[in-house]
Write a protein that holds these residues in place. Sequence first.
Motif, PDB file in Angstrom:
ATOM      1  N   CYS A 107       0.846  -1.194   0.000  1.00  0.00           N
ATOM      2  CA  CYS A 107       0.000   0.000   0.000  1.00  0.00           C
ATOM      3  C   CYS A 107       0.886   1.251   0.000  1.00  0.00           C
ATOM      4  CB  CYS A 107      -0.936  -0.006   1.212  1.00  0.00           C
ATOM      5  SG  CYS A 107      -2.161  -1.335   1.184  1.00  0.00           S
ATOM      6  N   PHE A 108       1.939   1.221  -0.753  1.00  0.00           N
ATOM      7  CA  PHE A 108       2.859   2.367  -0.833  1.00  0.00           C
ATOM      8  C   PHE A 108       3.418   2.485  -2.250  1.00  0.00           C
ATOM      9  CE2 PHE A 108       5.449  -1.290   0.287  1.00  0.00           C
ATOM     10  CZ  PHE A 108       6.549  -1.176  -0.544  1.00  0.00           C
ATOM     11  N   GLU A 109       3.771   3.712  -2.612  1.00  0.00           N
ATOM     12  CA  GLU A 109       4.438   3.992  -3.889  1.00  0.00           C
ATOM     13  C   GLU A 109       5.943   4.060  -3.641  1.00  0.00           C
ATOM     14  OE1 GLU A 109       2.954   4.461  -6.821  1.00  0.00           O
ATOM     15  OE2 GLU A 109       0.935   5.271  -6.497  1.00  0.00           O
ATOM     16  N   ASP A 110       6.726   3.410  -4.479  1.00  0.00           N
ATOM     17  CA  ASP A 110       8.184   3.489  -4.383  1.00  0.00           C
ATOM     18  C   ASP A 110       8.773   2.975  -5.697  1.00  0.00           C
ATOM     19  OD1 ASP A 110      10.911   3.284  -3.880  1.00  0.00           O
ATOM     20  OD2 ASP A 110      10.609   2.726  -1.777  1.00  0.00           O
ATOM     21  N   VAL A 207      -2.685  -7.320   6.061  1.00  0.00           N
ATOM     22  CA  VAL A 207      -1.741  -6.359   6.633  1.00  0.00           C
ATOM     23  C   VAL A 207      -1.370  -5.364   5.541  1.00  0.00           C
ATOM     24  CG1 VAL A 207       0.564  -6.032   7.603  1.00  0.00           C
ATOM     25  CG2 VAL A 207      -0.833  -7.969   8.341  1.00  0.00           C
ATOM     26  N   CYS A 208      -1.760  -4.118   5.739  1.00  0.00           N
ATOM     27  CA  CYS A 208      -1.494  -3.065   4.760  1.00  0.00           C
ATOM     28  C   CYS A 208      -0.127  -2.455   5.052  1.00  0.00           C
ATOM     29  CB  CYS A 208      -2.565  -1.981   4.837  1.00  0.00           C
ATOM     30  SG  CYS A 208      -4.245  -2.599   4.631  1.00  0.00           S
ATOM     31  N   ASN A 209       0.838  -2.742   4.206  1.00  0.00           N
ATOM     32  CA  ASN A 209       2.187  -2.209   4.378  1.00  0.00           C
ATOM     33  C   ASN A 209       2.257  -0.828   3.733  1.00  0.00           C
ATOM     34  OD1 ASN A 209       4.898  -1.866   4.865  1.00  0.00           O
ATOM     35  ND2 ASN A 209       5.576  -3.241   3.228  1.00  0.00           N
ATOM     36  N   VAL A 210       2.283   0.215   4.571  1.00  0.00           N
ATOM     37  CA  VAL A 210       2.226   1.596   4.090  1.00  0.00           C
ATOM     38  C   VAL A 210       3.578   2.294   4.257  1.00  0.00           C
ATOM     39  CG1 VAL A 210      -0.233   1.754   4.653  1.00  0.00           C
ATOM     40  CG2 VAL A 210       1.462   2.512   6.338  1.00  0.00           C
ATOM     41  N   ASP A 211       3.696   3.488   3.669  1.00  0.00           N
ATOM     42  CA  ASP A 211       4.899   4.301   3.849  1.00  0.00           C
ATOM     43  C   ASP A 211       4.886   4.920   5.247  1.00  0.00           C
ATOM     44  OD1 ASP A 211       3.723   7.332   3.421  1.00  0.00           O
ATOM     45  OD2 ASP A 211       2.680   5.831   2.201  1.00  0.00           O
ATOM     46  N   GLU A 212       6.028   5.471   5.641  1.00  0.00           N
ATOM     47  CA  GLU A 212       6.180   6.007   7.000  1.00  0.00           C
ATOM     48  C   GLU A 212       5.148   7.081   7.312  1.00  0.00           C
ATOM     49  OE1 GLU A 212       9.549   8.585   9.379  1.00  0.00           O
ATOM     50  OE2 GLU A 212      10.227   6.829   8.255  1.00  0.00           O
ATOM     51  N   ALA A 213       4.857   7.953   6.354  1.00  0.00           N
ATOM     52  CA  ALA A 213       3.926   9.054   6.599  1.00  0.00           C
ATOM     53  C   ALA A 213       2.507   8.569   6.855  1.00  0.00           C
ATOM     54  CB  ALA A 213       3.936  10.018   5.405  1.00  0.00           C
ATOM     55  N   SER A 214       2.194   7.366   6.422  1.00  0.00           N
ATOM     56  CA  SER A 214       0.826   6.835   6.558  1.00  0.00           C
ATOM     57  C   SER A 214       0.695   5.840   7.704  1.00  0.00           C
ATOM     58  CB  SER A 214       0.402   6.155   5.251  1.00  0.00           C
ATOM     59  OG  SER A 214       0.546   7.015   4.140  1.00  0.00           O
ATOM     60  N   ALA A 215       1.757   5.678   8.497  1.00  0.00           N
ATOM     61  CA  ALA A 215       1.776   4.625   9.526  1.00  0.00           C
ATOM     62  C   ALA A 215       0.701   4.817  10.590  1.00  0.00           C
ATOM     63  CB  ALA A 215       3.153   4.573  10.187  1.00  0.00           C
ATOM     64  N   GLY A 233     -15.757 -10.007   6.175  1.00  0.00           N
ATOM     65  CA  GLY A 233     -15.691 -10.437   7.559  1.00  0.00           C
ATOM     66  C   GLY A 233     -14.288 -10.804   7.983  1.00  0.00           C
ATOM     67  N   ALA A 234     -13.285 -10.277   7.270  1.00  0.00           N
ATOM     68  CA  ALA A 234     -11.879 -10.535   7.596  1.00  0.00           C
ATOM     69  C   ALA A 234     -11.325  -9.383   8.435  1.00  0.00           C
ATOM     70  CB  ALA A 234     -11.062 -10.700   6.309  1.00  0.00           C
ATOM     71  N   GLY A 235     -10.093  -9.548   8.925  1.00  0.00           N
ATOM     72  CA  GLY A 235      -9.443  -8.497   9.691  1.00  0.00           C
ATOM     73  C   GLY A 235      -8.470  -7.707   8.827  1.00  0.00           C
ATOM     74  N   ALA A 236      -8.094  -6.528   9.290  1.00  0.00           N
ATOM     75  CA  ALA A 236      -7.104  -5.715   8.575  1.00  0.00           C
ATOM     76  C   ALA A 236      -6.402  -4.802   9.569  1.00  0.00           C
ATOM     77  CB  ALA A 236      -7.765  -4.878   7.474  1.00  0.00           C
ATOM     78  N   VAL A 237      -5.104  -4.619   9.377  1.00  0.00           N
ATOM     79  CA  VAL A 237      -4.321  -3.683  10.184  1.00  0.00           C
ATOM     80  C   VAL A 237      -3.355  -2.932   9.281  1.00  0.00           C
ATOM     81  CG1 VAL A 237      -4.431  -5.045  12.311  1.00  0.00           C
ATOM     82  CG2 VAL A 237      -2.569  -5.417  10.717  1.00  0.00           C
ATOM     83  N   VAL A 238      -2.950  -1.748   9.729  1.00  0.00           N
ATOM     84  CA  VAL A 238      -1.976  -0.932   9.001  1.00  0.00           C
ATOM     85  C   VAL A 238      -0.623  -1.042   9.690  1.00  0.00           C
ATOM     86  CG1 VAL A 238      -1.279   1.435   8.442  1.00  0.00           C
ATOM     87  CG2 VAL A 238      -3.642   0.712   8.078  1.00  0.00           C
ATOM     88  N   VAL A 239       0.415  -1.275   8.890  1.00  0.00           N
ATOM     89  CA  VAL A 239       1.782  -1.387   9.396  1.00  0.00           C
ATOM     90  C   VAL A 239       2.720  -0.746   8.387  1.00  0.00           C
ATOM     91  CG1 VAL A 239       3.659  -3.020   9.840  1.00  0.00           C
ATOM     92  CG2 VAL A 239       1.400  -3.521  10.696  1.00  0.00           C
ATOM     93  N   SER A 240       3.746  -0.079   8.881  1.00  0.00           N
ATOM     94  CA  SER A 240       4.854   0.314   8.009  1.00  0.00           C
ATOM     95  C   SER A 240       6.008  -0.622   8.328  1.00  0.00           C
ATOM     96  CB  SER A 240       5.273   1.773   8.251  1.00  0.00           C
ATOM     97  OG  SER A 240       6.478   2.043   7.541  1.00  0.00           O
ATOM     98  N   ALA A 241       6.241  -1.577   7.443  1.00  0.00           N
ATOM     99  CA  ALA A 241       7.283  -2.580   7.703  1.00  0.00           C
ATOM    100  C   ALA A 241       8.646  -1.923   7.863  1.00  0.00           C
ATOM    101  CB  ALA A 241       7.309  -3.606   6.574  1.00  0.00           C
ATOM    102  N   LEU A 259       8.100   6.144  18.693  1.00  0.00           N
ATOM    103  CA  LEU A 259       6.707   5.939  18.300  1.00  0.00           C
ATOM    104  C   LEU A 259       5.896   7.214  18.504  1.00  0.00           C
ATOM    105  CD1 LEU A 259       6.077   2.402  19.825  1.00  0.00           C
ATOM    106  CD2 LEU A 259       6.026   2.975  17.396  1.00  0.00           C
ATOM    107  N   SER A 260       6.127   7.883  19.621  1.00  0.00           N
ATOM    108  CA  SER A 260       5.405   9.118  19.914  1.00  0.00           C
ATOM    109  C   SER A 260       5.665  10.181  18.854  1.00  0.00           C
ATOM    110  CB  SER A 260       5.806   9.637  21.300  1.00  0.00           C
ATOM    111  OG  SER A 260       5.148  10.851  21.582  1.00  0.00           O
ATOM    112  N   ASP A 261       6.907  10.283  18.415  1.00  0.00           N
ATOM    113  CA  ASP A 261       7.264  11.264  17.379  1.00  0.00           C
ATOM    114  C   ASP A 261       6.522  10.997  16.064  1.00  0.00           C
ATOM    115  OD1 ASP A 261       8.958  12.511  19.130  1.00  0.00           O
ATOM    116  OD2 ASP A 261      10.794  11.585  18.342  1.00  0.00           O
ATOM    117  N   LEU A 262       6.169   9.725  15.843  1.00  0.00           N
ATOM    118  CA  LEU A 262       5.458   9.356  14.618  1.00  0.00           C
ATOM    119  C   LEU A 262       3.940   9.381  14.795  1.00  0.00           C
ATOM    120  CD1 LEU A 262       7.659   6.300  13.548  1.00  0.00           C
ATOM    121  CD2 LEU A 262       7.546   8.523  12.393  1.00  0.00           C
ATOM    122  N   GLY A 263       3.500   9.748  16.005  1.00  0.00           N
ATOM    123  CA  GLY A 263       2.065   9.782  16.277  1.00  0.00           C
ATOM    124  C   GLY A 263       1.472   8.411  16.544  1.00  0.00           C
TER     125      GLY A 263
END
Length: 366
Positions: A107-110, A207-215, A233-241, A259-263
């Motif tokens: 889930c990221f552009e690179d 598991v949605c692997n996103v960029d750092e700004a979207s973590a 009816g499935a689960g989903a979570v957002v992660v920046s690997a 972690l706090s600095d990244l919100g």
Amino acid sequence: MGFRCGIVGLPNVGKSTLFNALTETASAQAANYPFCTIEPNVGNVAVPDPRLDTIAKIGGSAKIIETQLGFVDIAGLVRGASKGEGLGNQFLGNIREVDAIIHVLRCFEDDDIQHVENRVDPIADAETVETELMLSDLESLEKRVPAFAKKATQGDKESKIAASVLGQALELLREGKPARLTKPKDEDELRIFQQAQLLTAKPVLYVCNVDEASAADGNEFSARVFAKAKAEGAGAVVVSAAIEAEIATMDQADRAEFLSDLGLVETGLARVIRAGYDLLHLRTFFTVGPKEARAWTIETGSKAPQAAGVIHSDFERGFIRAETIAYDDYVAHKGEAGSRDAGRLRAEGKEYIVQDGDILLFRFNV
């Protein structure tokens, strides 16, 4: 009792990076080309549970032992895997051996990281993998169901049950639907359905692997995945690997500030582990004493003797009773003695269904 989640997805979506961060090792090679993972890597990961720390402090335990969940890093699937493309047969076999599927989606552009089909479309990626799993199941059942049906006409009871429940799964697959939508009508059908080990019968977590700004909040790609998961009816979570891999190299003391600095309140991996635990319908009970406070894993609905057997088979074989304190009572009354004095310690028998968070002491005789 071991439970394992298989990490799957197309090549270069971040599976091995996620696995490395989960296990805080470099045992899975993360490289920018397909099939860098050929043999599945397996790692056991502690399940985060703040209740264990609380219990240990109250009980004066010298050591804490968390319960664990296994993760298997399985090499990337590609279109045609069900026909053996890209080492597909081997990888499908690895998936068959796990209890649940953690489906990592890009889930990221690179531009620096190649996509195997030169696009960023997590929904299409999910459908590619799901289609290969369905084709594999379809091929399997198209051979097995007629054989069961033939034996059923000869009076074989087990074959009659198998033909019924697996026939239902076969029809779903022919309609392009996963086998997990099958509805066994009784315990015998459920048993045979589970024994069939169909790939699309396994529970799925996206598991949605996103960029750092979207973590912290996700992005438009992950939003589409969450909508798909809700519909299924499935689960989903957002992660920046990438972030999780960086956190894994840090000292424990520095992680909270980072972690706090990244919100972020907690790591994405903690969410993945808990979601995987829930996906498998697992529950935790505790034992506590001066030597150690320990968390144990059971399946939802397990009775007291089954829970005792997780610790040792002798405990189940010679089960007498389980002295039981609910977690909230243990905390409110500051331990076993206070809970006993307050009448909150219960003696439960063989039919007691263990509840999540129960603190148990088993009495047995062999």
